[in-house]
Design an enzyme around this catalytic site. Structure first.
Site, PDB file in Angstrom:
ATOM      1  N   LYS A  70       0.847  -1.198   0.000  1.00  0.00           N
ATOM      2  CA  LYS A  70       0.000   0.000   0.000  1.00  0.00           C
ATOM      3  C   LYS A  70       0.882   1.247   0.000  1.00  0.00           C
ATOM      4  CE  LYS A  70       0.425   1.504   4.570  1.00  0.00           C
ATOM      5  NZ  LYS A  70       1.558   2.363   4.852  1.00  0.00           N
ATOM      6  N   ASP A  82      -3.164  -1.761   9.994  1.00  0.00           N
ATOM      7  CA  ASP A  82      -3.254  -1.609   8.536  1.00  0.00           C
ATOM      8  C   ASP A  82      -4.018  -2.760   7.879  1.00  0.00           C
ATOM      9  OD1 ASP A  82      -1.932   0.790   8.214  1.00  0.00           O
ATOM     10  OD2 ASP A  82       0.041  -0.142   7.973  1.00  0.00           O
TER      11      ASP A  82
HETATM   12  O1  C5P Z   1      -1.088  -2.045  14.641  1.00  0.00           O
HETATM   13  P1  C5P Z   1       0.346  -2.208  14.252  1.00  0.00           P
HETATM   14  O2  C5P Z   1       0.963  -3.418  14.919  1.00  0.00           O
HETATM   15  O3  C5P Z   1       0.577  -2.183  12.798  1.00  0.00           O
HETATM   16  O4  C5P Z   1       1.080  -0.920  14.824  1.00  0.00           O
HETATM   17  C1  C5P Z   1       2.458  -0.884  15.142  1.00  0.00           C
HETATM   18  C2  C5P Z   1       2.693   0.200  16.173  1.00  0.00           C
HETATM   19  O5  C5P Z   1       2.442   1.493  15.616  1.00  0.00           O
HETATM   20  C3  C5P Z   1       1.767   0.117  17.379  1.00  0.00           C
HETATM   21  O6  C5P Z   1       2.317  -0.687  18.366  1.00  0.00           O
HETATM   22  C4  C5P Z   1       1.667   1.564  17.827  1.00  0.00           C
HETATM   23  O7  C5P Z   1       2.789   1.894  18.613  1.00  0.00           O
HETATM   24  C5  C5P Z   1       1.794   2.344  16.536  1.00  0.00           C
HETATM   25  N1  C5P Z   1       0.506   2.782  15.978  1.00  0.00           N
HETATM   26  C6  C5P Z   1      -0.181   3.830  16.584  1.00  0.00           C
HETATM   27  N2  C5P Z   1      -1.372   4.266  16.051  1.00  0.00           N
HETATM   28  C7  C5P Z   1      -1.880   3.677  14.953  1.00  0.00           C
HETATM   29  C8  C5P Z   1      -1.190   2.604  14.328  1.00  0.00           C
HETATM   30  C9  C5P Z   1      -0.005   2.171  14.873  1.00  0.00           C
HETATM   31  O8  C5P Z   1       0.281   4.393  17.570  1.00  0.00           O
HETATM   32  N3  C5P Z   1      -3.037   4.110  14.451  1.00  0.00           N
END
Ligand code: C5P
Length: 336
Positions: free
Chosen positions: A16, A158
């Site tokens: 993406k 995502d």
């Molecule tokens: O959800 P994902 O594991 O992809 O996100 C990785 C890290 O990015 C999370 O642990 C968080 O610290 C941060 N994040 C966030 N807000 C979001 C997406 C991700 O703070 N909307």
């Protein structure tokens, strides 16, 4: 152990691109409220799922850039699909299975990586979405949209986007995905990913530590505006005209610069060399530039490749950057 009724499934797991990314607020749970216009790309990993010869799911990864995170996300995607379907673990004793419980036998997954990892292209999240969706298809289990979305969100912020694909406005912390029409025409996209793994969590943490844009509201306005314009039928020319604004519309840029110093200077060098605006996808380090066609993006990629080879352009990181020309994929063609 091999289940003769299982149908092998092949999925493309697209990368993406974030054309905009506004960070609106930090939530009490530590995540951040976002508004982003995202789009799937033709650059994709390839995932195949077949019956496993054992009672556990297995994964074999090949390709340019393999790592434990990807393995984890594919196997987690399969496990999450099984859990969401209420199916038993294939490792459990079959005599303990409740009658009527769906059957979800072990799968052998093969993942061919083409998307650079930890690059702001969400390759791992896309692999997870493809694994979850592909596993359900292999088992012929139908889950409603809400259950699929909830399971996707448990895999990562995502992941729900990839259940929709194409162009979309993504809000909340990734849970609210509104499909948008793709721009008319077929814009080309040049991707340049310096060889630095950037952790999304570290970039958000740098943001919380003070690396904020001077006016965070401006990015949100650009992002919401782009979503509206796409909704009204923006074409490729219109998208290219807006590239300068979009290249500025990513609130994670300053956090990424803290985690990977030199990124901002590199984007400036690229913009000068390419003669057009250069943005950052997600938490980086992937840089993007937009073109009127795939042919134009391909020519730019070849020229840039020569410059990097000759050393007239230097990229931060450990080795040569990944350079690729690609296109956006539409919802219909992008996600089988
Ligand atoms: O959800 P994902 O594991 O992809 O996100 C990785 C890290 O990015 C999370 O642990 C968080 O610290 C941060 N994040 C966030 N807000 C979001 C997406 C991700 O703070 N909307």
């Amino acid at each position: 152990m091999r289940d003769p009724d299982l149908v092998p499934v092949v999925r493309l797991a697209p990368a993406k691109l974030n054309l905009t990314l506004a960070v609106i607020a930090r939530r009490d749970d530590g995540y951040h409220e976002l508004h982003s216009v995202m789009a799937t790309l033709a650059l994709a990993d390839r995932l195949s799922l077949a019956p496993s010869a054992t009672r556990a799911d297995t994964l074999h990864v090949t390709g340019a850039d393999t790592g434990p995170a990807e393995s984890d996300l594919v196997l987690r995607g399969i496990a999450e699909a099984r859990r969401a379907a209420g199916a038993a673990d294939p490792g459990d004793d079959p005599s303990s299975f409740a009658p009527g419980r769906p059957s979800a036998p072990a799968l052998a997954a093969r993942l061919e990586k083409r998307i650079p990892v930890a690059a702001g292209l969400a390759g791992g999240s896309s692999d997870a979405a493809a694994a979850m969706d592909g596993a359900l298809e292999a088992w012929a289990i139908d889950l409603d949209v809400d259950a699929r979305r909830a399971a996707a969100l448990r895999l990562g912020s995502d992941v729900p986007f990839f259940l929709v694909g194409g162009f979309a406005a993504v809000a909340g912390h990734g849970d609210r995905v509104t499909p948008l029409p793709s721009p008319r025409g077929e814009p080309g996209v040049l991707l340049v990913t310096p060889a630095i793994a950037v952790s999304t969590g570290a970039v958000f943490a740098a943001l919380d530590d003070g690396a904020r844009q001077p006016d965070p509201g401006a990015t949100r306005v650009s992002s919401v505006h782009l979503a509206q314009e796409l909704g009204q039928g923006l074409d490729t020319h219109g998208l290219l005209v807006r590239a300068g604004v979009l290249a500025q519309a990513n609130d994670l840029v300053l956090g990424a610069e803290v985690v990977a110093p030199g990124l901002r200077a590199f984007r400036r060098v690229l913009a000068r060399r390419l003669g057009r605006p250069v943005g950052q996808s997600g938490s980086g380090p992937t840089c993007w530039a937009l073109y009127a066609s795939l042919d134009e993006a391909t020519a730019a990629a070849a020229g840039l490749g020569r410059d990097l080879e000759a050393g007239t352009i230097e990229a931060p990181g450990d080795g040569r950057p990944f350079v690729a020309a690609t296109t956006f994929t539409t919802r219909e063609g992008g996600q089988p």
